[in-house]
Design a protein around this motif. Structure first.
Motif, mmCIF file in Angstrom:
data_model
loop_
_atom_site.group_PDB
_atom_site.id
_atom_site.type_symbol
_atom_site.label_atom_id
_atom_site.label_comp_id
_atom_site.label_asym_id
_atom_site.label_seq_id
_atom_site.Cartn_x
_atom_site.Cartn_y
_atom_site.Cartn_z
ATOM 1 N N SER A 84 1.124 9.551 9.285
ATOM 2 C CA SER A 84 0.578 8.410 10.015
ATOM 3 C C SER A 84 -0.690 8.813 10.757
ATOM 4 N N ALA A 85 -0.756 10.091 11.146
ATOM 5 C CA ALA A 85 -1.963 10.574 11.830
ATOM 6 C C ALA A 85 -3.129 10.707 10.856
ATOM 7 N N THR A 86 -2.879 11.264 9.671
ATOM 8 C CA THR A 86 -3.989 11.495 8.751
ATOM 9 C C THR A 86 -4.383 10.234 7.996
ATOM 10 N N LEU A 87 -3.407 9.390 7.659
ATOM 11 C CA LEU A 87 -3.721 8.191 6.880
ATOM 12 C C LEU A 87 -4.120 7.009 7.764
ATOM 13 N N HIS A 88 -3.853 7.132 9.046
ATOM 14 C CA HIS A 88 -4.129 6.040 9.983
ATOM 15 C C HIS A 88 -3.408 4.764 9.578
ATOM 16 N N ASP A 89 -2.171 4.920 9.158
ATOM 17 C CA ASP A 89 -1.356 3.754 8.832
ATOM 18 C C ASP A 89 0.083 4.030 9.228
ATOM 19 N N THR A 90 0.921 3.004 9.098
ATOM 20 C CA THR A 90 2.311 3.128 9.532
ATOM 21 C C THR A 90 3.191 3.632 8.390
ATOM 22 N N LEU A 91 4.001 4.639 8.698
ATOM 23 C CA LEU A 91 4.866 5.246 7.688
ATOM 24 C C LEU A 91 6.325 4.892 7.950
ATOM 25 N N PHE A 92 7.077 4.697 6.865
ATOM 26 C CA PHE A 92 8.500 4.384 6.963
ATOM 27 C C PHE A 92 9.323 5.367 6.145
ATOM 28 N N LEU A 93 10.507 5.644 6.637
ATOM 29 C CA LEU A 93 11.494 6.373 5.835
ATOM 30 C C LEU A 93 12.664 5.432 5.593
ATOM 31 N N LEU A 94 12.927 5.161 4.318
ATOM 32 C CA LEU A 94 14.005 4.236 3.961
ATOM 33 C C LEU A 94 15.096 4.958 3.195
ATOM 34 N N VAL A 95 16.340 4.576 3.434
ATOM 35 C CA VAL A 95 17.429 5.077 2.594
ATOM 36 C C VAL A 95 18.242 3.894 2.081
ATOM 37 N N ALA A 97 17.086 8.839 -6.772
ATOM 38 C CA ALA A 97 16.471 8.516 -5.487
ATOM 39 C C ALA A 97 17.522 8.441 -4.394
ATOM 40 N N VAL A 98 17.266 9.117 -3.294
ATOM 41 C CA VAL A 98 18.141 8.998 -2.132
ATOM 42 C C VAL A 98 17.423 8.283 -1.000
ATOM 43 N N ALA A 99 16.108 8.231 -1.090
ATOM 44 C CA ALA A 99 15.330 7.654 -0.009
ATOM 45 C C ALA A 99 13.933 7.329 -0.527
ATOM 46 N N ALA A 100 13.127 6.754 0.331
ATOM 47 C CA ALA A 100 11.743 6.492 -0.029
ATOM 48 C C ALA A 100 10.841 6.726 1.172
ATOM 49 N N LEU A 101 9.665 7.213 0.853
ATOM 50 C CA LEU A 101 8.606 7.388 1.842
ATOM 51 C C LEU A 101 7.642 6.239 1.595
ATOM 52 N N SER A 102 7.359 5.478 2.628
ATOM 53 C CA SER A 102 6.617 4.254 2.403
ATOM 54 C C SER A 102 5.526 4.076 3.445
ATOM 55 N N MET A 103 4.370 3.605 2.984
ATOM 56 C CA MET A 103 3.274 3.338 3.913
ATOM 57 C C MET A 103 3.018 1.844 3.941
ATOM 58 N N GLY A 104 2.911 1.300 5.111
ATOM 59 C CA GLY A 104 2.612 -0.120 5.239
ATOM 60 C C GLY A 104 1.236 -0.304 5.842
ATOM 61 N N THR A 105 0.464 -1.194 5.284
ATOM 62 C CA THR A 105 -0.888 -1.388 5.791
ATOM 63 C C THR A 105 -1.363 -2.800 5.448
ATOM 64 N N THR A 106 -2.654 -3.044 5.644
ATOM 65 C CA THR A 106 -3.195 -4.368 5.327
ATOM 66 C C THR A 106 -3.821 -4.330 3.944
ATOM 67 N N THR A 107 -3.951 -5.503 3.354
ATOM 68 C CA THR A 107 -4.500 -5.596 2.003
ATOM 69 C C THR A 107 -5.866 -4.921 1.901
ATOM 70 N N GLU A 108 -6.727 -5.177 2.896
ATOM 71 C CA GLU A 108 -8.089 -4.623 2.773
ATOM 72 C C GLU A 108 -8.120 -3.100 2.940
ATOM 73 N N ARG A 109 -7.093 -2.548 3.544
ATOM 74 C CA ARG A 109 -7.077 -1.092 3.713
ATOM 75 C C ARG A 109 -6.469 -0.377 2.506
ATOM 76 N N LEU A 110 -5.978 -1.136 1.544
ATOM 77 C CA LEU A 110 -5.365 -0.477 0.381
ATOM 78 C C LEU A 110 -6.000 -1.002 -0.916
ATOM 79 N N ASN A 111 -7.271 -0.707 -1.083
ATOM 80 C CA ASN A 111 -7.954 -1.161 -2.292
ATOM 81 C C ASN A 111 -7.636 -0.247 -3.482
ATOM 82 N N GLY A 112 -8.129 -0.639 -4.648
ATOM 83 C CA GLY A 112 -7.836 0.091 -5.880
ATOM 84 C C GLY A 112 -8.278 1.534 -5.841
ATOM 85 N N GLU A 113 -9.275 1.792 -5.016
ATOM 86 C CA GLU A 113 -9.801 3.147 -4.938
ATOM 87 C C GLU A 113 -8.868 4.050 -4.128
ATOM 88 N N ARG A 114 -8.382 3.502 -3.013
ATOM 89 C CA ARG A 114 -7.572 4.314 -2.104
ATOM 90 C C ARG A 114 -6.154 4.514 -2.634
#
Lengths: 269, 269
Positions: B97-108, B216-233
DNA sequence: AAAGATTTTTCTATTTTATGGAATTTTTAT
DNA sequence: ATAAAAATTCCATAAAATAGAAAAATCTTT
């Protein structure tokens, strides 16, 4: 001739849950749990099935391992406890660890121990008695628990001291003179701090969070290294922590429903 | 004429705990709890006292309010932590979350749902199905749960899909074709992502955390806004998440106690 | 692959606990 | 001060929990 080994099912169920929670072996098969909880396998099995039904325990059929269930976690995490200390303090912890660049702890008293309710990591690795969330420490060990102890009502404080003295000495070589000295110092300063603690190289500073009667219900604690907590920085950090602790104090039941007066404050201590 | 109202004490005790945990009224006196848990006051009183003895419930004599005790939170903090996943992932979440500047989730996974075990906030406010820690989402909704679903063993995956299809349609208007298409895409790419999700303006990307059998036992997930997750990133983030997920995978029970081989990896997917 | 050892599970007679309603005390509201 | 509500105690009865024996399943060892 009372050979009554009888214990209500509730107690035994929680014995099982605690056996699961405190496990460090990673071996949580039926027999392991029955042994650790002091139950016969058939009793343990029946209770575990009850707990599984409640969602409090999960069972991995493949490896025959029991573990605490996610439902349990969910229930606690979602507990919409208004006045919930952890939720109230979460932003405070995050903010402080970000600005102070150190690790923050939220401790509450639990019987004769203090328990870590929450923590927010700073960039520097530290060791602490409290350890992770859920970790316990004898009241009297570490700045956080001393901060609480010092601001307990006198009768309660004496009870805790009397009960804890033997184990404080056994486990940490702390004697009554030392403990009482610490408490006096904390009461005078309004915060607990030792740059030379029981953990070599580690230092910490803690302030109590008071309820409306002026009694400590929790402590806000910062853990860091000795070189990061010199005499110059200490009073500055203490002031910051005190201010945050007072904010939290005011949020914990802002007005007494009976007395209608604001929460107690540490100002002027 | 079986008017058997009988329920084991264990069940009723957890009914009380649930009543306390899910309370929104702030009114938790004996009568309130008895009513909400469907018990007579005398039964409720006796059980509550048992729970207080176990430290699961605290009682404020002054205001006659019951609330969840510290022991409850202590146990819960140790629950829902298969293979110490939460502890292992905490630093990963903080770092990402510090390096990507977005919110991270851990899901099980939890049955037919996914549960948020942990999250680390980035600087941008986001909305998510998962919500806070402890939040639940139907498997099939959101990138994180789809990432888990796609890497479940086939039989289990089919069971989850079959069970969830009605509620996926009822609650989110998602049909079988869509779900199966998503799963195929995730299995091909090794990660789940939708820049146009079900939450307007929100986007996310998730990778599975696999156990040693490649499930799969879990997932690492990043949540962000549409404009922050373009095809390039997107592929860049996907790579970073994959690498972290593999690290975690290797740490979750590094060696199978029987097979003595390292954990499965997503490399080459 | 078979035999032995261990673990899990089922079953049940007996013991123990849990139950709810009535009665009593305490607290709260009027 | 009085009434109403809530909390608590008490107890005969109903129900659940218990441990052990025995059976079934599983793992180990050869």
């Amino acid at each position: 001739m009372d050979k009554s080994q009888a214990k209500p099912a509730l107690t035994r169920s929680f014995d099982l849950l605690r056996a699961l929670a405190t496990d460090e072996s990673g071996e949580n098969r039926l027999t392991d749990l029955a042994r650790r909880a002091g139950l016969t396998p058939s009793t343990a099995l029946r209770l575990l099935r009850g707990l599984i039904n409640e969602g409090m325990v999960d069972y991995d059929e493949g490896r025959r391992q029991y573990r605490l269930g996610i439902e349990f976690f969910t229930l606690a995490a979602r507990a919409g406890n208004p006045g919930n200390l952890r939720d109230l303090c979460r932003p405070v912890l995050l903010r402080l660890s970000a600005t102070l660049h150190d690790t923050l702890f939220l401790l509450v008293r639990s019987g004769f121990d203090a328990v870590c309710l929450d923590r927010s990591e700073g960039p520097f690795p530290i060791r602490s008695f409290t350890g992770d969330i859920g970790g316990r420490v004898i009241m009297g060990v570490g700045q956080g628990s001393v901060a609480i102890l010092a601001f307990l009502p006198e009768a309660e404080r004496e009870e805790v001291i009397r009960f804890n003295l033997p184990r404080l000495y056994d486990q940490h070589r702390l004697d009554e003179v030392f403990i009482r000295g610490e408490i006096a110092a904390v009461r005078k300063l309004g915060y607990a701090s030792r740059s030379s603690g029981l953990l070599p190289g580690m230092a910490g500073i803690a302030v109590p969070i008071l309820d409306r009667e002026g009694q400590a219900v929790a402590a806000l604690s910062m853990g860091t290294t000795t070189e990061r907590l010199n005499g110059e920085r200490m009073p500055i950090v203490a002031d910051i922590l005190k201010r945050e602790a007072e904010t939290v104090s005011r949020l914990v039941n802002p007005f007494d429903p009976v007395l209608r007066r604001p929460a107690a404050s540490l100002s002027g201590v």
